[in-house]
Structure formats: structure tokens, C-alpha cells
Design a protein around this motif. Structure first.
Motif, PDB file in Angstrom:
ATOM      1  N   UNK A  74      -2.147   2.813   2.297  1.00  0.00           N
ATOM      2  CA  UNK A  74      -1.843   2.226   4.176  1.00  0.00           C
ATOM      3  C   UNK A  74      -1.000   1.819   3.579  1.00  0.00           C
ATOM      4  N   UNK A  75       0.146   0.743   4.533  1.00  0.00           N
ATOM      5  CA  UNK A  75       1.718   1.122   3.782  1.00  0.00           C
ATOM      6  C   UNK A  75       1.308  -0.880   4.006  1.00  0.00           C
ATOM      7  N   UNK A  76       1.850  -1.653   3.625  1.00  0.00           N
ATOM      8  CA  UNK A  76       2.386  -3.105   3.602  1.00  0.00           C
ATOM      9  C   UNK A  76       2.497  -3.810   2.077  1.00  0.00           C
ATOM     10  N   UNK A  77       2.042  -5.117   2.273  1.00  0.00           N
ATOM     11  CA  UNK A  77       1.646  -6.198   0.877  1.00  0.00           C
ATOM     12  C   UNK A  77       0.327  -5.880   0.282  1.00  0.00           C
TER      13      UNK A  77
ATOM     14  N   UNK B  29       5.381  -1.771   0.520  1.00  0.00           N
ATOM     15  CA  UNK B  29       4.652  -0.412  -0.281  1.00  0.00           C
ATOM     16  C   UNK B  29       5.204   0.692   1.061  1.00  0.00           C
ATOM     17  N   UNK B  30       4.800   1.469   1.046  1.00  0.00           N
ATOM     18  CA  UNK B  30       4.405   2.210   2.032  1.00  0.00           C
ATOM     19  C   UNK B  30       3.680   3.878   1.612  1.00  0.00           C
ATOM     20  N   UNK B  31       2.958   4.563   2.074  1.00  0.00           N
ATOM     21  CA  UNK B  31       1.547   5.157   2.313  1.00  0.00           C
ATOM     22  C   UNK B  31       2.029   6.882   1.268  1.00  0.00           C
ATOM     23  N   UNK B  32       1.123   6.178  -0.297  1.00  0.00           N
ATOM     24  CA  UNK B  32       1.723   7.390  -1.349  1.00  0.00           C
ATOM     25  C   UNK B  32       2.381   6.070  -2.405  1.00  0.00           C
ATOM     26  N   UNK B  33       2.377   5.916  -2.038  1.00  0.00           N
ATOM     27  CA  UNK B  33       3.332   4.549  -3.682  1.00  0.00           C
ATOM     28  C   UNK B  33       2.201   4.859  -5.158  1.00  0.00           C
ATOM     29  N   UNK B  34       2.810   4.473  -5.261  1.00  0.00           N
ATOM     30  CA  UNK B  34       1.796   4.083  -6.702  1.00  0.00           C
ATOM     31  C   UNK B  34       2.271   2.863  -7.487  1.00  0.00           C
ATOM     32  N   UNK B  35       1.146   2.510  -8.074  1.00  0.00           N
ATOM     33  CA  UNK B  35       1.565   0.948  -8.425  1.00  0.00           C
ATOM     34  C   UNK B  35       0.628   0.697  -9.754  1.00  0.00           C
ATOM     35  N   UNK B  36       1.669   0.335 -11.023  1.00  0.00           N
ATOM     36  CA  UNK B  36       1.607   0.092 -12.212  1.00  0.00           C
ATOM     37  C   UNK B  36       1.113  -1.059 -12.741  1.00  0.00           C
TER      38      UNK B  36
ATOM     39  N   UNK C 196       9.826  20.256  -3.613  1.00  0.00           N
ATOM     40  CA  UNK C 196       9.431  19.738  -4.695  1.00  0.00           C
ATOM     41  C   UNK C 196       9.458  18.318  -3.196  1.00  0.00           C
ATOM     42  N   UNK C 197       9.789  17.913  -2.270  1.00  0.00           N
ATOM     43  CA  UNK C 197       9.856  16.790  -1.372  1.00  0.00           C
ATOM     44  C   UNK C 197       8.536  17.710  -0.559  1.00  0.00           C
ATOM     45  N   UNK C 198       8.938  18.753   0.280  1.00  0.00           N
ATOM     46  CA  UNK C 198       8.334  18.768   0.798  1.00  0.00           C
ATOM     47  C   UNK C 198       6.612  18.802   0.711  1.00  0.00           C
TER      48      UNK C 198
ATOM     49  N   UNK D 151       0.212  14.409   0.162  1.00  0.00           N
ATOM     50  CA  UNK D 151      -0.071  13.214   0.559  1.00  0.00           C
ATOM     51  C   UNK D 151      -0.291  13.505   1.998  1.00  0.00           C
ATOM     52  N   UNK D 152      -0.158  14.255   2.669  1.00  0.00           N
ATOM     53  CA  UNK D 152      -1.177  14.455   3.793  1.00  0.00           C
ATOM     54  C   UNK D 152      -2.316  14.999   3.422  1.00  0.00           C
ATOM     55  N   UNK D 153      -2.635  15.448   3.066  1.00  0.00           N
ATOM     56  CA  UNK D 153      -4.171  16.016   1.924  1.00  0.00           C
ATOM     57  C   UNK D 153      -4.780  14.350   1.527  1.00  0.00           C
ATOM     58  N   UNK D 154      -3.699  14.360   0.667  1.00  0.00           N
ATOM     59  CA  UNK D 154      -5.037  12.931   0.217  1.00  0.00           C
ATOM     60  C   UNK D 154      -5.377  12.111   0.920  1.00  0.00           C
ATOM     61  N   UNK D 155      -4.391  12.196   2.549  1.00  0.00           N
ATOM     62  CA  UNK D 155      -5.029  10.928   3.794  1.00  0.00           C
ATOM     63  C   UNK D 155      -6.280  11.463   4.702  1.00  0.00           C
ATOM     64  N   UNK D 156      -5.807  13.248   4.644  1.00  0.00           N
ATOM     65  CA  UNK D 156      -7.268  13.605   4.884  1.00  0.00           C
ATOM     66  C   UNK D 156      -8.283  12.846   4.468  1.00  0.00           C
TER      67      UNK D 156
END
Length: 218
Positions: free
Chosen positions: A129-132, A163-170, A196-198, A204-209
Motif C-alpha cells: 500500500x502506498x505512502x510513507x 511510495x506507491x503500490x508495487x515499489x521496492x525499497x533496498x 512490459x508495462x502491461x 502487481x495486480x496478481x500480487x495484490x490479490x
């Protein structure tokens, strides 16, 4: 915790050190948390057991929760250099897992339900979920945010914003000089084709589901 397989009272005693009896009642019982414990900030009433509840009847050190009939359903036993916990519910929440980990001395890096993996010098956060997002460390360290190319020095927590949904932080953490010596490769954003974007959006939708389905059971 029980519910997977059939644990006898003797098996539970051997595993936990606590004496447990098996209720003959087939009724369901909720689990109520005792006040002024590390778990008191959680929901006061939790999902309990459904029939033949295991009840802690002797040899526990600390009581954390009771079934609605007043019997002990959540307790800890302090052995020599170790602690065991009996949690009398068929379900356990991510919040409860974090509190149990914290009680045992484990550093809890994140308080959210985002996917996180960590070792002795790196934290990877997959944003659900997006945000801080705030990542906490067991002590003051130097932290390098790889994708934002940002240093945080001598800190015990880092908050990554926007951050937005689907972002990855290292996040690489430890001593700044040591992390610099690793000579990490420079990161460059790769422009994706429309296909690739599609596919990325579908993934991302599958992971969220899958995450939503998982949350139904924890």
C-alpha cells in the motif's frame, strides 16, 4: 498455537513445559487478552478455538489471555535461558506474530503488512500500500537507500516517503565506510515497452490479490 494436526496434552507439555488439559466441550471459545501485558494494545478479543480447546492448567509463568470461560488460553513458560508460549487459537494475526517476536528480543523492522525480508546488512521492502514506510533498526546504524541514492547516518529508523503500490525499497545498513567498500553498482532506471508495462501492471495486480487473500486468513 494448535490446529494443524492433533497435538495431545503430553506433546504440548513436552514442547512448552506447561501442563495442558483438553476440554471435552464442543463449543467455540473466544480468547480475551489480559490487561497490562505486551499484547494489551492489540484487539482485546481474538479468535479462539472451536471445540476441544487446550487449556493451560499448570506450570505457566505469565498469563496473557483467557478463554471466555476464564480458563488460561494464552500463556508463557520461562525455562532456563528460554521462553515458550502457548497460544490457544486456530488463527494468529501478523500483529500478534510481531509482538511475540518483539517479546523474544527480535528486532521488528516494520509495523506494516508489506512484504519484508532482511539479513545482517540489508532490508528489502515490497510495498503493498502506498505512502510513507518506516523501517526500524535494533541500534543506530548508517543506512543507504539504494534506489534513491540517499544516506541516513547514525540513525535507528528510516522513513521512505512518496511510495506507491508495487515499489521496492533496498536499504543497506551498518557502517558507512564498509558499505562504501562494497562498490555497489550504479542503478539506472530501465524504460519498459508497452507490453512490459502491461505485464508489470498485471503482475502487481496478481500480487495484490494474493496479499488480500492471505490477509483473510491471518
Amino acid at each position: 498455537m494448535y490446529g494443524f494436526g492433533n497435538l495431545s496434552a503430553d506433546s504440548i507439555r513436552d514442547l512448552t513445559g506447561m501442563e495442558v488439559s483438553v476440554s471435552k466441550s464442543t463449543e467455540s471459545h473466544s480468547l480475551k487478552l489480559v490487561k497490562n501485558t505486551p499484547f494489551s494494545k492489540l484487539s482485546s478479543t481474538l479468535s479462539g478455538c472451536t471445540g476441544n480447546c487446550r487449556v493451560v492448567c499448570n506450570n505457566y509463568s505469565t498469563l496473557f489471555g483467557t478463554y471466555d470461560d476464564g480458563s488460561a488460553g494464552f500463556a508463557a513458560y520461562n525455562g532456563q535461558n528460554y521462553t515458550t508460549v502457548f497460544y490457544g487459537s486456530n488463527r494468529i494475526s501478523s500483529e500478534m506474530i510481531r509482538e511475540l517476536a518483539r517479546m523474544s528480543g527480535v528486532n521488528v523492522f516494520s509495523e506494516t503488512k508489506d512484504v519484508l525480508t532482511a539479513n545482517q546488512n540489508m532490508v528489502v521492502l515490497s510495498v503493498q500500500t502506498g505512502g510513507t514506510k518506516t523501517v526500524s533498526f535494533a541500534e543506530k546504524v548508517d543506512v543507504y537507500d539504494y534506489f534513491n541514492d540517499t544516506w541516513y547516518e547514525n540513525t535507528d529508523s528510516v522513513s521512505v516517503k512518496r511510495l506507491t503500490k508495487g515499489d521496492v525499497v533496498w536499504l543497506f545498513y551498518g557502517d558507512k565506510n564498509e558499505i562504501d567498500s562494497w562498490d555497489l553498482p550504479e542503478w539506472e532506471e530501465v524504460k519498459l515497452s508497452k507490453i512490459e508495462m502491461i505485464w508489470q501492471k498485471i503482475s502487481t495486480w496478481i500480487c495484490s490479490l494474493m496479499a488480500r487473500i492471505r490477509n483473510l486468513f491471518i
